[in-house]
Design an enzyme around this catalytic site. Structure first.
Site, PDB file in Angstrom:
ATOM      1  N   ASP A   1       0.832  -1.196   0.000  1.00  0.00           N
ATOM      2  CA  ASP A   1       0.000   0.000   0.000  1.00  0.00           C
ATOM      3  C   ASP A   1       0.877   1.262   0.000  1.00  0.00           C
ATOM      4  OD1 ASP A   1      -2.778   0.982   0.282  1.00  0.00           O
ATOM      5  OD2 ASP A   1      -2.059   1.839   2.168  1.00  0.00           O
TER       6      ASP A   1
ATOM      7  N   GLU B   1      15.043 -14.976  -0.091  1.00  0.00           N
ATOM      8  CA  GLU B   1      15.477 -16.116   0.734  1.00  0.00           C
ATOM      9  C   GLU B   1      14.442 -17.240   0.718  1.00  0.00           C
ATOM     10  OE1 GLU B   1      16.138 -14.968   4.804  1.00  0.00           O
ATOM     11  OE2 GLU B   1      17.217 -13.166   4.162  1.00  0.00           O
TER      12      GLU B   1
END
Ligand code: BGC
Ligand code: MG
Length: 474
Positions: free
Chosen positions: A190, A239
């Site tokens: 957002d 990751e």
């Protein structure tokens, strides 16, 4: 897994208004789980869930009071886990909304003793600067008790976090990990361009930008340091396995200002809002598509979301909105659709006394706000008497039940288009004025904005009997 998001169709679920499982008039997480088969049959690749976190609902969830929980109105964390598992079982990915620019004023970070370590606060009697709130009035509110001003680019119930502080950055790394560990496939960010403010808090040069993109400001948004945040987030998400994705809400009228957010070590995607601001006009739309493709490494197409007027209304009717469906789903790259777009729902002209959008309330009705595109989805012919915003009686015939299997219905058009969606390289075709045409692989998409028709070849799909838009096989 190979960058599934590059040509995915994302379906935006505005949680409050999608499907209500417990009959309280408000959509909820179990309601979404119960409708996953509908979404699988529609053949979307992913859903984006608007904020379902604990929240006083001052901005219907975009005011988060706890980033790692579920608002009881919408369900529980177990409901969330079940939703993810059920979606994945149907090959539907799940992207959640993260709201890092501001929290709720009810968040313990703000109500507790540590506020000044996390938020943009300034002492003194005078307004700190000339920044306006996006929704009217100054972007600053004075807190008498604490003796300081706090910043809110939106409502005062949404104080802005201070992203120049490492503490805030650390908190959000943990929040991202919390949801990644729970299996989400990515995040819609957002106000992604807004997190970092110019640390000097200097005045925005006047005159203020007056175009409709209120975020073309230069001091309160789009600071170079915001890119450090996304480089850090990108390393973090990389990751994880499963090719997860960031989609930024990056709003600028000039697409060239969006491009830096899409550098290879930053966000994967950023909404392209240029089509949201075009009239239904061949030249305007061609120009907008052309510019976006020229300026951006990947274009994420959008016609509708929970903040803008629905296209049936914006483009002047169902005929145009049906044609827009074929246009959207023929463009190259990822596309977002908003719940109800596939049903041809129009903007609802709600009476003022049921409106709830803080934009409406804060501007004392001067701006009507966004409730008209947030009316709950009609699933059955029998409408929901207690829906949190009232559904118009005419939506009985627009309901999913009424449209399913009905020849030529909006819903069946979307289903057909999603199943035939073309791929491959993009090339404009020459076309007469008032018409727009381009090739993707063996299909040509032709959209007629006026009365003339130029259809040549085998029509694979037509938006209506008049062939306002068609997909043609060459
Ligand atoms: C969301 C809006 C929200 C605002 C503040 C946005 O751009 O899409 O619905 O009101 O951010 O969070
Ligand atoms: Mg409910």
């Amino acid at each position: 897994m190979s960058e599934w998001w590059r040509d995915a169709v994302f379906y935006q679920v505005y949680v409050r208004s999608f499907a209500d499982s417990d009959g309280d008039g408000v959509g909820d997480l179990p309601g979404i789980t119960a409708k996953l088969d509908y979404l699988r049959e529609l053949a979307v690749d992913a859903i984006w869930l608007t904020p379902f976190y604990p929240s006083p609902q001052a901005d219907h969830g975009y005011d988060v009071a706890d980033y790692v929980g579920v608002e009881p109105l919408f369900g529980t964390l177990d409901d969330f886990d079940e939703l993810i598992a059920s979606a994945h079982a149907r090959d539907i990915r799940v992207v959640v909304d993260i709201v890092p620019n501001h929290s709720s004023s009810q968040h313990p970070w703000f109500t507790g003793p540590d506020r000044e370590r996390r938020y943009v606060t300034v002492g003194g009697d005078d307004l700190p600067n000339n920044w306006p709130s996006n929704w009217g009035g100054p972007a600053w509110t004075y807190d008498d008790e604490r003796g300081h001003w706090f910043l809110h680019l939106f409502a005062p119930e949404q104080p802005d976090l201070d992203w120049n502080r490492q503490l805030v950055r650390n908190d959000f790394r943990e929040i991202l990990r919390f949801w990644l560990d729970r299996g989400v496939d990515g995040f819609r960010i957002d106000v992604a361009h807004g997190l970092v403010k110019k640390a000097s808090l200097e005045n925005e040069p006047e005159p203020f930008p007056t175009n409709r993109f209120s975020s073309d400001w230069r001091t309160a948004i789009d600071q170079p340091e915001v890119h450090d945040v996304y480089r850090d987030w990108r390393r973090l998400i990389d990751e994880y396995d499963g090719d997860r994705v960031f989609v930024g809400e990056v709003v600028f009228s000039d697409q060239r200002r969006v491009a830096p957010y899409l550098r290879t070590d930053e966000l994967h995607l950023a909404f392209n809002f240029s089509l949201v601001f075009q009239p239904w006009d061949a030249d305007a739309i061609r120009e907008s598509i052309g510019e976006s493709l020229r300026e951006l490494p990947i274009v994420t197409w959008v016609f509708e979301n929970h903040d803008v007027t629905r296209i049936v209304t914006r483009f002047g009717g169902e005929r145009q909105a049906r044609a827009a469906a074929l246009l959207l789903l023929a463009l190259p790259g990822p596309a977002f659709m908003y719940q109800g777009q596939e049903l041809g729902l129009e903007e609802v002209d709600l009476p003022d006394d049921v409106r709830q959008d803080p934009i409406f309330l804060r501007t004392e009705g001067q701006r009507k706000g966004r409730d008209g595109c947030r009316v709950p989805i009609p699933w059955t012919r029998e409408l929901q008497a207690n829906a949190w915003l009232p559904q118009p009686a005419s939506w009985s015939e627009k309901s999913v039940a009424a449209q399913t299997g009905r020849d030529g219905s909006f819903l069946e058009l979307y289903r057909a288009a999603l199943s035939l969606r073309p791929s491959g390289s993009f090339a404009w075709r020459e076309s007469q004025p008032g018409t727009l045409a381009f090739d993707r692989d063996e299909l040509t998409c032709i959209v007629h904005f006026g009365d003339e028709r130029m259809v040549d070849g085998e029509v694979v799909l037509a938006s209506d009997a008049d062939q306002t838009a068609v997909w043609v096989r060459r």
